[in-house]
Enzyme design. Structure first.
Site, short mmCIF file in Angstrom:
data_model
loop_
_atom_site.label_atom_id
_atom_site.label_comp_id
_atom_site.label_asym_id
_atom_site.label_seq_id
_atom_site.Cartn_x
_atom_site.Cartn_y
_atom_site.Cartn_z
N HIS A 270 -1.45 0.74 8.70
CA HIS A 270 -1.94 0.28 10.01
C HIS A 270 -3.40 0.65 10.14
CE1 HIS A 270 -2.24 -0.39 14.31
NE2 HIS A 270 -1.15 -1.11 14.17
N ASP A 327 6.46 -3.49 12.25
CA ASP A 327 7.14 -4.61 11.58
C ASP A 327 8.20 -4.16 10.60
OD1 ASP A 327 3.99 -6.08 11.75
OD2 ASP A 327 5.76 -6.78 12.81
C1 SDX Z 1 0.60 -5.39 12.97
O1 SDX Z 1 -3.79 -3.93 14.69
C2 SDX Z 1 -2.62 -3.84 15.24
O2 SDX Z 1 -2.40 -3.12 16.19
C3 SDX Z 1 -1.55 -4.72 14.64
C4 SDX Z 1 -0.16 -4.52 15.19
C5 SDX Z 1 -0.06 -4.95 16.64
O3 SDX Z 1 0.82 -4.43 17.31
O4 SDX Z 1 -0.81 -5.88 17.02
O5 SDX Z 1 0.20 -3.16 15.09
C6 SDX Z 1 0.86 -5.34 14.44
O6 SDX Z 1 -0.06 -6.28 12.51
C7 SDX Z 1 1.12 -4.27 12.10
C8 SDX Z 1 0.64 -4.40 10.62
C9 SDX Z 1 1.53 -5.42 9.94
N1 SDX Z 1 1.01 -5.70 8.56
C10 SDX Z 1 1.63 -5.25 7.49
O7 SDX Z 1 2.59 -4.50 7.49
C11 SDX Z 1 1.04 -5.77 6.18
C12 SDX Z 1 0.89 -4.61 5.20
N2 SDX Z 1 -0.10 -3.70 5.73
C13 SDX Z 1 -1.46 -3.98 5.43
O8 SDX Z 1 -1.87 -5.05 4.74
C14 SDX Z 1 -2.51 -3.05 6.00
O9 SDX Z 1 -1.99 -1.79 6.06
C15 SDX Z 1 -3.04 -3.47 7.36
C16 SDX Z 1 -3.50 -4.88 7.34
C17 SDX Z 1 -1.98 -3.30 8.39
C18 SDX Z 1 -4.20 -2.56 7.67
O10 SDX Z 1 -5.14 -2.77 6.74
P1 SDX Z 1 -6.56 -1.99 6.72
O11 SDX Z 1 -6.65 -0.99 7.82
O12 SDX Z 1 -7.64 -3.05 6.63
O13 SDX Z 1 -6.44 -1.15 5.44
P2 SDX Z 1 -6.78 -1.70 3.99
O14 SDX Z 1 -6.15 -3.05 3.79
O15 SDX Z 1 -8.25 -1.55 3.78
O16 SDX Z 1 -5.99 -0.65 3.06
C19 SDX Z 1 -6.46 0.65 2.90
C20 SDX Z 1 -5.86 1.11 1.56
C21 SDX Z 1 -6.12 0.11 0.44
O17 SDX Z 1 -6.04 0.89 -0.73
P3 SDX Z 1 -7.23 0.71 -1.84
O18 SDX Z 1 -7.18 -0.73 -2.27
O19 SDX Z 1 -8.51 1.08 -1.09
O20 SDX Z 1 -6.90 1.68 -2.93
O21 SDX Z 1 -4.43 1.18 1.68
C22 SDX Z 1 -3.85 0.20 0.83
C23 SDX Z 1 -4.91 -0.81 0.48
O22 SDX Z 1 -4.65 -1.38 -0.79
N3 SDX Z 1 -2.79 -0.40 1.62
C24 SDX Z 1 -1.57 -0.66 1.17
C25 SDX Z 1 -0.85 -1.16 2.27
N4 SDX Z 1 -1.65 -1.20 3.35
C26 SDX Z 1 -2.85 -0.73 2.93
N5 SDX Z 1 -1.04 -0.53 -0.05
C27 SDX Z 1 0.26 -0.89 -0.17
N6 SDX Z 1 1.02 -1.36 0.85
C28 SDX Z 1 0.50 -1.50 2.08
N7 SDX Z 1 1.23 -1.98 3.07
#
Ligand code: SDX
Length: 392
Positions: A270, A327
């Site tokens: 998140h 989610d």
């Molecule tokens: C919602 O913003 C909100 O409030 C949203 C929400 C709402 O109520 O409106 O809460 C609802 O959208 C919840 C999130 C749902 N999405 C997912 O579950 C999809 C999987 N999660 C992600 O893709 C990610 O965690 C985000 C999009 C939620 C957040 O992404 P960020 O803050 O931009 O973080 P990032 O993508 O830059 O990741 C940081 C690191 C990275 O590692 P490195 O590549 O730097 O080594 O963490 C890793 C990412 O690769 N990472 C994950 C991961 N999420 C982040 N690795 C594996 N699995 C994951 N789920």
């Protein structure tokens, strides 16, 4: 404007506005709507009561709640001309596409909403119409996909029961309202009702800042929510769990793929919560309650719990502060309610609707300027036109 431009892609470190609607603390895992903790609201309030609180700022007294409920109930029908538009969607249409299209179309039936100097009454009625009609449109988009006849709203029922009956009643048999499902729906909608400046809410604020009408603004937020990194994640979570279940791959093998970035653990991570998403905590418990009350053994819930346990102890996730988000468990509850996976994000939109409306309303009341960020240009320097004969 001149001066320094600070780049912040994805606005990770940018505050776009002040707001009095929702407070969340990412470190402590706190989420409050207008100062009330979601733990209390999810247990003690109805979804319409929470929608009123979020939109108008205070918990309604009985008279205000009764008026709001009555206004919503009296506007659940959609204009019959929308049936013609509905019938044009192929049954392969994703319900989120049908939902955002028809929310946008609502503005054509209410021209008053198109005026930029809308009266307060017009704004109130457009809010009532959205809260009242989105469940009808959502249920009809499901019936369109199933090739089943649509059900008209039964106004003798409350918000949740009315929606479930529109979704699942069939002309071939009686439909019995299941109070466990109604209460699960009430809770899950409340937990999704607002979440400060997330992607879809930032979208409605920027679209609304151009004075586009409320229906166009909500349709834009709906489209933003449909993305797999945002609201679409709840559908992705179940598809991920089903893939693990059917592939027979071990969870460790799956986790290896996540750690070498072949895929993401959907429902984890998140932007703000660097600790447990408080909604995930409530939903995890709700899963156990609902499934046991309904006597359902869902193997995907066991897989989800194993994934969570491993992730919470694994260095890769710990150092990235990845925890289950809203989610991760919601899809298990939707499955228990017999919803198809492509309706999961529609449920998220139904829950988030009061939040989008409240944030749109607050932005307009604050008379905020049209959203128009700057950039740092990295393209070509000035150059002269090249006639076709000289092009390589
Ligand atoms: C919602 O913003 C909100 O409030 C949203 C929400 C709402 O109520 O409106 O809460 C609802 O959208 C919840 C999130 C749902 N999405 C997912 O579950 C999809 C999987 N999660 C992600 O893709 C990610 O965690 C985000 C999009 C939620 C957040 O992404 P960020 O803050 O931009 O973080 P990032 O993508 O830059 O990741 C940081 C690191 C990275 O590692 P490195 O590549 O730097 O080594 O963490 C890793 C990412 O690769 N990472 C994950 C991961 N999420 C982040 N690795 C594996 N699995 C994951 N789920």
């Amino acid at each position: 404007a001149t001066g320094l431009v600070t780049l912040d892609p994805g606005y990770k470190n940018t505050g776009s506005t002040t707001s009095a609607i929702t407070f969340l603390d990412g470190e402590k895992g706190v989420l409050r709507y207008r100062g009330y903790n979601i733990e209390e609201l999810a247990e003690k309030a109805s979804f319409l009561e929470v929608a009123y609180l979020i939109i108008f700022g205070e918990l309604p007294d009985q008279a205000s709640l009764t008026k709001f409920q009555t206004d919503v109930t009296n506007h659940t029908l959609i204009h019959e001309d929308m049936r013609k538009i509905f019938d044009g969607f192929p049954t392969t249409s994703h319900p989120m596409v049908v939902l955002s299209s028809l929310i946008s179309v609502l503005s054509t039936f209410y021209p008053g909403s198109m005026e930029s100097n809308r009266s307060d009454e017009e704004v109130y009625m457009s809010i009532v119409r959205l809260i009242a009609k989105v469940p009808t449109i959502a249920a009809w988009s499901y019936k369109n996909e199933m090739g089943h006849p649509v059900n008209y709203p039964d106004n003798s029922l409350n918000y949740g029961a009315r929606f479930l009956k529109m979704m699942f009643a069939l002309p071939t048999q009686e439909y019995d309202i299941d109070p466990v499902m109604v209460s699960a729906l009430n809770k899950i909608l409340i937990l999704h009702a607002d979440h400060e400046q997330n992607c879809s809410t930032s979208t409605i604020r920027i679209v609304g800042s151009s004075l586009a009408n409320i229906y166009a603004s909500v349709a834009s937020a709906t489209n933003a929510l449909s993305g797999p990194l945002h609201g679409g994640a709840n559908q992705q979570v179940i598809e991920m769990l089903e893939a693990i279940h059917s592939s027979g791959a071990t969870i460790d093998e799956f986790m290896e793929k996540v750690k070498n970035r072949e895929m993401r653990l959907m429902g984890f991570g998140h932007r703000v919560y660097k600790n447990f998403d408080p909604r995930a905590k409530i939903l995890k418990k709700a899963c156990d309650d609902i499934l046991s009350k309904m006597g359902i053994e869902d193997p995907l819930l066991d897989i989800a719990k194993k994934l969570e346990k491993i992730a919470l102890e694994d260095e890769f996730f710990i150092e990235r502060k990845l925890y289950p988000n809203v989610d991760f468990y919601s899809g298990i509850i939707y499955r228990a309610m017999n919803l198809p996976t492509d309706m999961f994000t529609v449920m998220f939109a139904m829950g988030r609707l009061p939040g989008w409306i409240a944030q749109w309303k607050e932005m307009l009341e604050m008379k905020q300027p049209i959203g128009r960020p700057r950039q740092i240009y990295t393209g070509e320097n000035e150059r002269s036109f090249v006639p076709m004969s000289d092009r390589k």
